[in-house]
Scaffold this motif. Structure first.
Motif, PDB file in Angstrom:
ATOM      1  N   ARG A 138       0.837  -1.197   0.000  1.00 57.28           N
ATOM      2  CA  ARG A 138       0.000   0.000   0.000  1.00 57.28           C
ATOM      3  C   ARG A 138       0.873   1.249   0.000  1.00 57.28           C
ATOM      4  NH1 ARG A 138      -4.160   2.294   4.486  1.00 57.28           N
ATOM      5  NH2 ARG A 138      -4.071   4.336   3.606  1.00 57.28           N
ATOM      6  N   THR A 139       0.496   2.224  -0.806  1.00 58.84           N
ATOM      7  CA  THR A 139       1.219   3.489  -0.776  1.00 58.84           C
ATOM      8  C   THR A 139       0.715   4.309   0.405  1.00 58.84           C
ATOM      9  OG1 THR A 139      -0.402   4.521  -2.242  1.00 58.84           O
ATOM     10  CG2 THR A 139       1.539   3.517  -3.272  1.00 58.84           C
ATOM     11  N   VAL A 140       1.558   5.195   0.879  1.00 60.49           N
ATOM     12  CA  VAL A 140       1.186   6.050   2.009  1.00 60.49           C
ATOM     13  C   VAL A 140       0.147   7.051   1.537  1.00 60.49           C
ATOM     14  CG1 VAL A 140       2.011   7.741   3.665  1.00 60.49           C
ATOM     15  CG2 VAL A 140       3.430   5.770   3.076  1.00 60.49           C
ATOM     16  N   GLU A 141      -0.973   7.072   2.226  1.00 57.21           N
ATOM     17  CA  GLU A 141      -2.033   8.035   1.931  1.00 57.21           C
ATOM     18  C   GLU A 141      -2.401   8.736   3.217  1.00 57.21           C
ATOM     19  OE1 GLU A 141      -5.466   6.486  -0.050  1.00 57.21           O
ATOM     20  OE2 GLU A 141      -4.276   5.071  -1.200  1.00 57.21           O
ATOM     21  N   GLN A 142      -2.597  10.028   3.113  1.00 54.78           N
ATOM     22  CA  GLN A 142      -3.066  10.780   4.261  1.00 54.78           C
ATOM     23  C   GLN A 142      -4.528  11.123   4.038  1.00 54.78           C
ATOM     24  OE1 GLN A 142      -0.477  14.209   4.781  1.00 54.78           O
ATOM     25  NE2 GLN A 142       0.466  13.127   6.480  1.00 54.78           N
ATOM     26  N   TRP A 143      -5.162  11.530   5.118  1.00 55.92           N
ATOM     27  CA  TRP A 143      -6.517  12.042   5.004  1.00 55.92           C
ATOM     28  C   TRP A 143      -6.495  13.281   4.114  1.00 55.92           C
ATOM     29  CZ3 TRP A 143      -9.903   8.787   6.678  1.00 55.92           C
ATOM     30  CH2 TRP A 143      -9.691   8.031   7.818  1.00 55.92           C
ATOM     31  N   ASN A 144      -7.522  13.451   3.314  1.00 55.17           N
ATOM     32  CA  ASN A 144      -7.710  14.726   2.637  1.00 55.17           C
ATOM     33  C   ASN A 144      -8.139  15.739   3.690  1.00 55.17           C
ATOM     34  OD1 ASN A 144      -7.184  13.769   0.007  1.00 55.17           O
ATOM     35  ND2 ASN A 144      -9.242  12.926  -0.111  1.00 55.17           N
ATOM     36  N   ILE A 145      -7.799  16.999   3.458  1.00 52.24           N
ATOM     37  CA  ILE A 145      -8.254  18.039   4.380  1.00 52.24           C
ATOM     38  C   ILE A 145      -9.778  18.125   4.263  1.00 52.24           C
ATOM     39  CG2 ILE A 145      -8.201  20.508   4.882  1.00 52.24           C
ATOM     40  CD1 ILE A 145      -5.638  19.047   5.652  1.00 52.24           C
ATOM     41  N   ALA A 146     -10.431  17.952   5.401  1.00 55.18           N
ATOM     42  CA  ALA A 146     -11.892  17.938   5.456  1.00 55.18           C
ATOM     43  C   ALA A 146     -12.292  18.238   6.898  1.00 55.18           C
ATOM     44  CB  ALA A 146     -12.415  16.561   5.039  1.00 55.18           C
ATOM     45  N   PRO A 147     -13.565  18.545   7.139  1.00 54.56           N
ATOM     46  CA  PRO A 147     -13.994  18.763   8.525  1.00 54.56           C
ATOM     47  C   PRO A 147     -13.622  17.556   9.390  1.00 54.56           C
ATOM     48  CG  PRO A 147     -15.712  19.431   7.017  1.00 54.56           C
ATOM     49  CD  PRO A 147     -14.660  18.744   6.186  1.00 54.56           C
ATOM     50  N   GLY A 148     -13.037  17.836  10.542  1.00 52.34           N
ATOM     51  CA  GLY A 148     -12.633  16.789  11.463  1.00 52.34           C
ATOM     52  C   GLY A 148     -11.192  16.350  11.319  1.00 52.34           C
ATOM     53  N   VAL A 149     -10.576  16.648  10.183  1.00 48.01           N
ATOM     54  CA  VAL A 149      -9.184  16.258   9.968  1.00 48.01           C
ATOM     55  C   VAL A 149      -8.275  17.399  10.433  1.00 48.01           C
ATOM     56  CG1 VAL A 149      -7.422  15.636   8.271  1.00 48.01           C
ATOM     57  CG2 VAL A 149      -9.758  14.726   8.048  1.00 48.01           C
ATOM     58  N   VAL A 150      -7.373  17.070  11.337  1.00 45.54           N
ATOM     59  CA  VAL A 150      -6.433  18.055  11.876  1.00 45.54           C
ATOM     60  C   VAL A 150      -5.062  17.765  11.279  1.00 45.54           C
ATOM     61  CG1 VAL A 150      -5.343  18.952  13.968  1.00 45.54           C
ATOM     62  CG2 VAL A 150      -7.739  18.226  14.024  1.00 45.54           C
ATOM     63  N   GLU A 151      -4.461  18.798  10.685  1.00 45.33           N
ATOM     64  CA  GLU A 151      -3.097  18.664  10.193  1.00 45.33           C
ATOM     65  C   GLU A 151      -2.164  19.349  11.181  1.00 45.33           C
ATOM     66  OE1 GLU A 151      -0.322  19.090   6.230  1.00 45.33           O
ATOM     67  OE2 GLU A 151      -2.245  20.140   6.255  1.00 45.33           O
ATOM     68  N   PHE A 152      -1.255  18.565  11.756  1.00 50.20           N
ATOM     69  CA  PHE A 152      -0.309  19.071  12.739  1.00 50.20           C
ATOM     70  C   PHE A 152       0.905  19.658  12.022  1.00 50.20           C
ATOM     71  CE2 PHE A 152      -3.005  16.126  14.943  1.00 50.20           C
ATOM     72  CZ  PHE A 152      -3.250  16.780  16.133  1.00 50.20           C
ATOM     73  N   PRO A 153       1.687  20.489  12.720  1.00 45.02           N
ATOM     74  CA  PRO A 153       2.853  21.118  12.078  1.00 45.02           C
ATOM     75  C   PRO A 153       3.804  20.120  11.402  1.00 45.02           C
ATOM     76  CG  PRO A 153       2.390  22.230  14.125  1.00 45.02           C
ATOM     77  CD  PRO A 153       1.466  21.034  14.066  1.00 45.02           C
ATOM     78  N   SER A 154       3.897  18.904  11.922  1.00 49.09           N
ATOM     79  CA  SER A 154       4.779  17.896  11.326  1.00 49.09           C
ATOM     80  C   SER A 154       4.248  17.379   9.996  1.00 49.09           C
ATOM     81  CB  SER A 154       4.941  16.706  12.272  1.00 49.09           C
ATOM     82  OG  SER A 154       3.690  16.035  12.425  1.00 49.09           O
ATOM     83  N   GLY A 155       3.003  17.733   9.680  1.00 52.11           N
ATOM     84  CA  GLY A 155       2.374  17.230   8.469  1.00 52.11           C
ATOM     85  C   GLY A 155       1.478  16.025   8.705  1.00 52.11           C
ATOM     86  N   ARG A 156       1.542  15.448   9.894  1.00 51.23           N
ATOM     87  CA  ARG A 156       0.650  14.324  10.206  1.00 51.23           C
ATOM     88  C   ARG A 156      -0.785  14.834  10.233  1.00 51.23           C
ATOM     89  NH1 ARG A 156       5.332  13.276  13.103  1.00 51.23           N
ATOM     90  NH2 ARG A 156       5.930  11.089  13.341  1.00 51.23           N
ATOM     91  N   ARG A 157      -1.679  14.019   9.707  1.00 52.08           N
ATOM     92  CA  ARG A 157      -3.110  14.348   9.740  1.00 52.08           C
ATOM     93  C   ARG A 157      -3.849  13.246  10.487  1.00 52.08           C
ATOM     94  NH1 ARG A 157      -3.911  16.001   3.364  1.00 52.08           N
ATOM     95  NH2 ARG A 157      -2.499  17.797   3.421  1.00 52.08           N
ATOM     96  N   ILE A 158      -4.684  13.659  11.420  1.00 44.78           N
ATOM     97  CA  ILE A 158      -5.488  12.725  12.202  1.00 44.78           C
ATOM     98  C   ILE A 158      -6.927  13.201  12.165  1.00 44.78           C
ATOM     99  CG2 ILE A 158      -5.908  11.779  14.510  1.00 44.78           C
ATOM    100  CD1 ILE A 158      -2.907  11.874  14.989  1.00 44.78           C
ATOM    101  N   ARG A 159      -7.832  12.256  11.948  1.00 42.82           N
ATOM    102  CA  ARG A 159      -9.259  12.597  11.908  1.00 42.82           C
ATOM    103  C   ARG A 159      -9.868  12.379  13.281  1.00 42.82           C
ATOM    104  NH1 ARG A 159     -12.911   9.333   7.782  1.00 42.82           N
ATOM    105  NH2 ARG A 159     -12.617   7.651   9.290  1.00 42.82           N
ATOM    106  N   GLY A 160     -10.598  13.376  13.759  1.00 49.46           N
ATOM    107  CA  GLY A 160     -11.384  13.261  14.977  1.00 49.46           C
ATOM    108  C   GLY A 160     -12.848  13.255  14.595  1.00 49.46           C
ATOM    109  N   ARG A 161     -13.650  12.513  15.353  1.00 51.53           N
ATOM    110  CA  ARG A 161     -15.083  12.474  15.054  1.00 51.53           C
ATOM    111  C   ARG A 161     -15.849  11.801  16.175  1.00 51.53           C
ATOM    112  NH1 ARG A 161     -17.333   7.642  13.124  1.00 51.53           N
ATOM    113  NH2 ARG A 161     -15.797   5.983  12.831  1.00 51.53           N
ATOM    114  N   SER A 162     -17.168  11.928  16.106  1.00 52.61           N
ATOM    115  CA  SER A 162     -18.058  11.146  16.952  1.00 52.61           C
ATOM    116  C   SER A 162     -18.237   9.783  16.285  1.00 52.61           C
ATOM    117  CB  SER A 162     -19.423  11.836  17.057  1.00 52.61           C
ATOM    118  OG  SER A 162     -20.384  10.935  17.567  1.00 52.61           O
ATOM    119  N   TRP A 163     -18.271   8.735  17.094  1.00 49.43           N
ATOM    120  CA  TRP A 163     -18.500   7.426  16.489  1.00 49.43           C
ATOM    121  C   TRP A 163     -19.911   7.312  15.927  1.00 49.43           C
ATOM    122  CZ3 TRP A 163     -17.273   6.063  21.972  1.00 49.43           C
ATOM    123  CH2 TRP A 163     -18.408   5.972  22.779  1.00 49.43           C
TER     124      TRP A 163
END
Length: 156
Positions: free
Chosen positions: A5-30
């Motif tokens: 698998r190639t490395v894929e990040q989340w697209n920028i969208a509501p709930g996705v936080v991009e940190f200064p390092s470039g890491r993106r993590i999605r937060g949400r309600s289950w």
């Protein structure tokens, strides 16, 4: 990372936080359905064993790690929560990671702020960053704010 698998990040969208390092993590309600599945879901829930798999408490991920974390409170095992969030931070470099809780605000925002500390921010800076880039109501309680501050002290 999954083989082939190639490395894929989340697209920028509501709930996705991009940190200064470039890491993106999605937060949400289950409770919110998603179109894109995560590779790793960190689920912040109470009574871990009895709630996973119940109607309305689902993961959209290939792998789910639960942290026993009551609503409006702190994780029952804080050192375990720190270790799991460190793993999530590291894996976000090459995988799609999400953090979820019931409302997707307080616990999720607190966990995202801890990720911010791991990313090199001072604790208050991380809290402000999450409030600005994720949800202004995140890190809801004084105890949650203290937990993020303690994470910053533990890191040093």
């Amino acid at each position: 990372m999954k083989q082939g698998r190639t490395v894929e990040q989340w697209n920028i969208a509501p709930g996705v936080v991009e940190f200064p390092s470039g890491r993106r993590i999605r937060g949400r309600s289950w409770r919110n359905r998603v179109e894109e599945n995560a590779d790793l879901c960190i689920m912040l829930t109470t009574s871990v064993g009895s709630r996973l798999g119940r109607s309305g408490v689902t993961s959209s991920a290939d792998e789910t790690i639960a942290i026993d974390w009551p609503d409006l409170r702190l994780p029952r095992r804080t050192s375990q929560a720190h270790e799991i969030l460190k793993e999530a931070y590291e894996r976000a470099l090459t995988e799609r990671v999400e953090i979820v809780c019931g409302g997707g605000v307080g616990r999720t925002g607190t966990a995202l702020a801890i990720i911010g500390v791991l990313d090199g921010m001072a604790p208050q800076e991380a809290i402000d960053f999450v409030k600005k880039h994720y949800n202004e109501d995140s890190v809801e309680t004084p105890a949650q704010r203290a937990f993020v501050r303690d994470m910053g002290a533990e890191k040093n």
